[in-house]
Design a protein around this motif. Structure first.
Motif: not given
Length: 400
Positions: A327-354
């Motif tokens: 109960n410390n985090w939800t499934s959405r938390s995993l999705r946020k890690i995925f999205r933020s780490k893609l940007l940190e790794l240099g993935v284009d923001s448009e590609v990350a959104e798709m």
């Protein structure tokens, strides 16, 4: 005009639609007539009133926009109206908010163009908030003052602004649709905005799980059932929502091209999503399928429900996540890690959104037919390499 006498029901009317030896249906139990148009694709409902030995027909709605069930549910309202004022005309089929809301709810249940998740959201908003708060009000009584005092003010004491906005959007949708179909008169509600009532900006929910805490996630996963492990890993690996992940079928995966095709009927926004599968995920899926077969399950779902013929329920899938998150985090938390780490790794923001299946603009649509599949695969290879380096073994199952 030839008339056929039947017992009204939704199914019977549909069966009679293309029988061409009559144009009108009548049921002796109701003061109603249904007259088919020339092409028989549509028909008109009439309320029949007897006065001074004559029958007077008053059109009240069109079929199939309003089914017999819709007419029957509101019939008593018009019987009273025409009795008190025989010369009155139909300007609005629905008198109260609850009758309008129930019509929209039934309509959404049979709307194949929206996802099951969206249908559940509509049902939740209507049955838990709209009808309890303003269902007993007449549509003509809905204005800025009643919306403020009876709708927004009670909600703001228990709901977050983002949740209130979701309920408001559904209320606005049902009024807009009814106006478009001319089931109600023009109403000021459709021109109002959420910001007319709630001035505070909606603040994004703070991150409840950070990438640096993945060691704790990995530790908690190992002691869970393989189905729970697989659910968590797939969401972490691809940033997919829990609603679409829990409904995955084996035939959505193509192991020749190493891709996952998630159909729009199970995604939140109704858009199909294509996800590349890396070698690490292929190995995980092979391991998981072998585990299912050993347990004598050869069905279509990755995460079958109790009856096996359906996927695991939304409630059960959330409880599966809670066993790992405590109960410390939800499934959405995993999705946020995925999205933020893609940007940190240099993935284009448009590609990350798709990759997380957000709605795309014209620029992104140009991307799709050219380089996006390649860019997606490159991004996932980079992300999965980082995951495995940061937390070795996190993309594999621990089956005892």
């Amino acid at each position: 005009m030839k008339t056929k006498v039947i017992k009204y029901s939704n199914n019977t009317i549909k069966k009679m639609q293309f029988e061409t030896d009559f144009f009108e249906l009548r049921d002796p139990r109701y003061p109603l007539r249904l007259r088919f148009h020339k092409n028989r694709e549509k028909a008109s409902w009439y309320f029949v009133q007897r006065a001074q030995g004559k029958s007077y027909f008053k059109k009240i709605a069109n079929w199939p926009i309003l089914s017999f069930s819709d007419i029957q549910a509101n019939l008593s309202t018009y019987q009273v109206k025409f009795t008190l004022n025989p010369d009155s005309a139909i300007s609005s089929f629905f008198a109260s908010v609850d009758s309008l809301a129930n019509w929209y709810l039934q309509r959404s249940k049979t709307n194949a163009s929206i996802s099951n998740l969206r249908k559940d959201t509509i049902k939740w908003a209507i049955t838990r908030h709209i009808i309890p708060l303003i269902g007993d009000l007449q549509i003509t009584a809905i204005n800025r003052e009643t919306l403020e005092s009876k709708f927004f003010w009670p909600m703001q004491s228990t709901l977050q602004n983002s949740t209130m906005r979701s309920v408001w959007n559904i209320l606005k949708q049902l009024f807009t649709k009814a106006m478009f179909l001319k089931l109600i008169e023009a109403h000021e509600l459709v021109a109002l905005k959420f910001s007319d009532f709630i001035k505070e900006k909606i603040v994004a929910e703070p991150t409840r799980l950070r990438a640096t805490q993945l060691d704790e996630v990995h530790k908690n996963i190992k002691d869970q059932k393989p189905s729970i492990q697989c659910l968590i890993i797939l969401m972490l690996a691809h940033g997919t929502r829990i609603g679409e992940t829990r409904q995955l079928k084996w035939d959505y995966f193509c192991f020749q091209s190493n891709t996952l095709h998630i159909p729009g009927k199970i995604t939140k926004n109704g858009d199909e999503l294509t996800v590349p599968i890396t070698d690490k995920i292929v190995k995980l899926l092979q391991q998981y399928r072998k585990y299912q077969c050993k347990r004598r399950y050869k069905g279509v779902y990755l995460f079958p429900g109790i009856a096996k013929r359906k996927p695991v329920s939304a409630k059960k899938s959330h409880s599966m996540v809670q066993k790992v998150s405590l109960n410390n985090w939800t499934s959405r938390s995993l999705r946020k890690i995925f999205r933020s780490k893609l940007l940190e790794l240099g993935v284009d923001s448009e590609v990350a959104e798709m990759m997380i299946n957000h709605r795309r603009g014209i620029l992104s649509e140009t991307y799709i037919h050219t380089t996006v599949p390649i860019l997606k695969r490159q991004a996932l290879d980079k992300y999965h390499t980082w995951l495995n380096d940061f937390q070795p073994g996190i993309l594999s199952l621990s089956i005892k």
